[in-house]
Design a protein around this motif. Structure first.
Motif, PDB file in Angstrom:
ATOM      1  N   ILE A  70      69.680 -53.917   3.529  1.00  0.00           N
ATOM      2  CA  ILE A  70      71.118 -53.693   3.585  1.00  0.00           C
ATOM      3  C   ILE A  70      71.814 -55.027   3.335  1.00  0.00           C
ATOM      4  O   ILE A  70      71.627 -55.974   4.092  1.00  0.00           O
ATOM      5  N   GLY A  71      72.568 -55.085   2.262  1.00  0.00           N
ATOM      6  CA  GLY A  71      73.279 -56.318   1.921  1.00  0.00           C
ATOM      7  C   GLY A  71      72.341 -57.486   1.668  1.00  0.00           C
ATOM      8  O   GLY A  71      72.675 -58.620   1.999  1.00  0.00           O
ATOM      9  N   GLY A  72      71.167 -57.185   1.124  1.00  0.00           N
ATOM     10  CA  GLY A  72      70.216 -58.241   0.814  1.00  0.00           C
ATOM     11  C   GLY A  72      69.390 -58.714   2.000  1.00  0.00           C
ATOM     12  O   GLY A  72      68.629 -59.660   1.883  1.00  0.00           O
ATOM     13  N   LYS A  73      69.538 -58.044   3.156  1.00  0.00           N
ATOM     14  CA  LYS A  73      68.788 -58.438   4.355  1.00  0.00           C
ATOM     15  C   LYS A  73      68.020 -57.239   4.895  1.00  0.00           C
ATOM     16  O   LYS A  73      68.532 -56.114   4.923  1.00  0.00           O
ATOM     17  N   GLU A  74      66.796 -57.502   5.326  1.00  0.00           N
ATOM     18  CA  GLU A  74      65.970 -56.439   5.886  1.00  0.00           C
ATOM     19  C   GLU A  74      66.502 -56.049   7.263  1.00  0.00           C
ATOM     20  O   GLU A  74      66.704 -56.909   8.129  1.00  0.00           O
ATOM     21  N   GLN A  75      66.750 -54.743   7.434  1.00  0.00           N
ATOM     22  CA  GLN A  75      67.297 -54.200   8.674  1.00  0.00           C
ATOM     23  C   GLN A  75      66.369 -53.107   9.193  1.00  0.00           C
ATOM     24  O   GLN A  75      65.695 -52.435   8.414  1.00  0.00           O
ATOM     25  N   VAL A  76      66.357 -52.939  10.499  1.00  0.00           N
ATOM     26  CA  VAL A  76      65.592 -51.867  11.134  1.00  0.00           C
ATOM     27  C   VAL A  76      66.577 -51.030  11.945  1.00  0.00           C
ATOM     28  O   VAL A  76      67.518 -51.566  12.537  1.00  0.00           O
ATOM     29  N   PHE A  77      66.369 -49.714  11.943  1.00  0.00           N
ATOM     30  CA  PHE A  77      67.258 -48.858  12.724  1.00  0.00           C
ATOM     31  C   PHE A  77      66.777 -48.831  14.162  1.00  0.00           C
ATOM     32  O   PHE A  77      65.638 -48.454  14.455  1.00  0.00           O
TER      33      PHE A  77
ATOM     34  N   ALA B  19      69.199 -56.674  12.355  1.00  0.00           N
ATOM     35  CA  ALA B  19      68.349 -57.545  11.543  1.00  0.00           C
ATOM     36  C   ALA B  19      66.898 -57.438  12.009  1.00  0.00           C
ATOM     37  O   ALA B  19      66.624 -57.469  13.217  1.00  0.00           O
ATOM     38  N   LEU B  20      66.000 -57.308  11.060  1.00  0.00           N
ATOM     39  CA  LEU B  20      64.574 -57.199  11.382  1.00  0.00           C
ATOM     40  C   LEU B  20      63.976 -58.598  11.478  1.00  0.00           C
ATOM     41  O   LEU B  20      63.385 -59.122  10.547  1.00  0.00           O
ATOM     42  N   THR B  21      64.156 -59.209  12.639  1.00  0.00           N
ATOM     43  CA  THR B  21      63.518 -60.492  12.926  1.00  0.00           C
ATOM     44  C   THR B  21      62.119 -60.204  13.465  1.00  0.00           C
ATOM     45  O   THR B  21      61.823 -59.059  13.856  1.00  0.00           O
TER      46      THR B  21
END
Length: 160
Positions: A18-25, A34-36
């Motif tokens: 999402i928006g160039g950044k890996e996200q987790v629901f 943010a998927l840190t």
């Protein structure tokens, strides 16, 4: 000697770019985050609690803000039973070793909550303790308790 609890994480997470950044629901917070590396551990462990240990999803609160000694701090996860906190979980990325400092961090948060169960995990090593407030002893457990035992008070723990 601290007892290590073997926990196997086998869940597939809902991940998107999402928006160039890996996200987790985060189903517990009902939002994309943010998927840190630490967030990945949190998501896997929370789903382990729900899927394997039968914790109701509604009993799990992530990223809880507490005021400790006049400063706002954020603990990773609190598990509730009947409206009362019963477990505190502190996560670290799998690259971060679980040390006494990590356990002390969870204990500091617990000065406010007085939960009977503390867990620290990095998805490789997981430690679970039951706190007896009458004897002021933290006893390591060999497994994460089922949710039913948290509710039934099987550990015979009383909070001050």
């Amino acid at each position: 000697m601290i007892t290590f609890v073997k926990v196997v994480f086998i869940l597939e997470l809902r991940i998107e770019n999402i928006g160039g950044k890996e996200q987790v629901f985060d189903a517990f917070r009902q939002k994309w985050v943010a998927l840190t590396p630490e967030e990945g551990v949190r998501q896997q462990f929370c789903h382990f609690l729900v899927d394997v240990k039968k914790y109701p999803q509604i009993s799990i609160a992530n990223e809880c803000t507490l005021q400790i000694n006049g400063q706002w701090q954020r603990c990773d996860t609190i598990v509730y039973s009947k409206g009362h906190p019963v477990m505190l979980v502190e996560y670290k990325a799998s690259s971060v070793k679980i040390t006494q400092d990590v356990i002390n961090q969870a204990l500091r948060y617990n000065t406010k909550l007085h939960v009977p169960y503390l867990v620290v995990t990095n998805s490789i090593d997981t430690y679970c303790f039951v706190i007896n407030y009458q004897t002021l002893k933290a006893t390591p457990l060999t497994d994460i308790p089922e949710y039913k035992s948290l509710c039934d008070g099987d550990a015979v723990i009383k909070r001050s």
